[in-house]
Motif scaffolding. Structure first.
Motif, PDB file in Angstrom:
ATOM      1  N   TRP A  72       0.838  -1.210   0.000  1.00  0.00           N
ATOM      2  CA  TRP A  72       0.000   0.000   0.000  1.00  0.00           C
ATOM      3  C   TRP A  72       0.869   1.255   0.000  1.00  0.00           C
ATOM      4  N   GLY A  73       1.961   1.229   0.756  1.00  0.00           N
ATOM      5  CA  GLY A  73       2.870   2.377   0.759  1.00  0.00           C
ATOM      6  C   GLY A  73       3.474   2.618  -0.610  1.00  0.00           C
ATOM      7  N   LEU A  74       3.862   1.542  -1.287  1.00  0.00           N
ATOM      8  CA  LEU A  74       4.417   1.674  -2.637  1.00  0.00           C
ATOM      9  C   LEU A  74       3.376   2.240  -3.608  1.00  0.00           C
ATOM     10  N   LEU A  75       2.152   1.753  -3.515  1.00  0.00           N
ATOM     11  CA  LEU A  75       1.080   2.267  -4.382  1.00  0.00           C
ATOM     12  C   LEU A  75       0.856   3.759  -4.155  1.00  0.00           C
ATOM     13  N   TRP A  76       0.738   4.158  -2.884  1.00  0.00           N
ATOM     14  CA  TRP A  76       0.464   5.567  -2.596  1.00  0.00           C
ATOM     15  C   TRP A  76       1.655   6.463  -2.912  1.00  0.00           C
ATOM     16  N   LEU A  77       2.860   5.955  -2.766  1.00  0.00           N
ATOM     17  CA  LEU A  77       4.021   6.753  -3.177  1.00  0.00           C
ATOM     18  C   LEU A  77       4.069   6.921  -4.692  1.00  0.00           C
ATOM     19  N   ALA A  78       3.701   5.878  -5.419  1.00  0.00           N
ATOM     20  CA  ALA A  78       3.677   5.978  -6.888  1.00  0.00           C
ATOM     21  C   ALA A  78       2.628   6.989  -7.340  1.00  0.00           C
ATOM     22  N   ILE A  79       1.445   6.916  -6.762  1.00  0.00           N
ATOM     23  CA  ILE A  79       0.380   7.867  -7.119  1.00  0.00           C
ATOM     24  C   ILE A  79       0.799   9.288  -6.740  1.00  0.00           C
TER      25      ILE A  79
END
Length: 121
Positions: A72-79
């Motif tokens: 989830w952290g990776l997803l939100w950092l990408a967004i």
């Protein structure tokens, strides 16, 4: 659940120590602001390799907690990284960093107390 429910590991490392190592590697990669990001990736690989060994123990909840924090952290950092192009992503980056730090601290403290993360007593 207690540590006595765990199966012995042929490598000699207990699930408790393994879980502490995973939290430590994840935190090392996180607090180094990505310079030691390989440590976080090593934690994720370790979590996936040893995940089956934690079945039936409260350590499984810690493994799931760390893996969901990573993805989830990776997803939100990408967004948030994409949104920095229009100058609003920095708020998302800040929020994600705070959220990941919160989950690391909360999970590690739960491990030290001998309970699953997110479980209230």
């Amino acid at each position: 659940m207690s540590d006595t429910l765990q199966r012995p590991d042929p490598s000699g490392m207990s699930l408790r120590n393994l879980t502490h190592a995973a939290y430590g590697l994840f935190a090392l990669g996180f607090v180094s602001a990505g310079f030691l990001g390989i440590a976080t990736l090593a934690a994720v690989v370790l979590l996936y390799i040893k995940r089956q060994d934690t079945a039936g123990t409260f350590y499984a909840a810690h493994f799931d907690w760390l893996l969901s924090t990573f993805w989830w952290g990776l997803l939100w950092l990408a967004i948030s990284g994409i949104l920095t192009l229009i100058f609003i992503g920095w708020l998302g980056v800040l929020a994600t960093v705070i959220w990941v730090l919160y989950r690391l601290i909360r999970g590690w403290l739960a491990l030290l107390e001998g309970r699953a993360p997110g479980a209230y007593e």
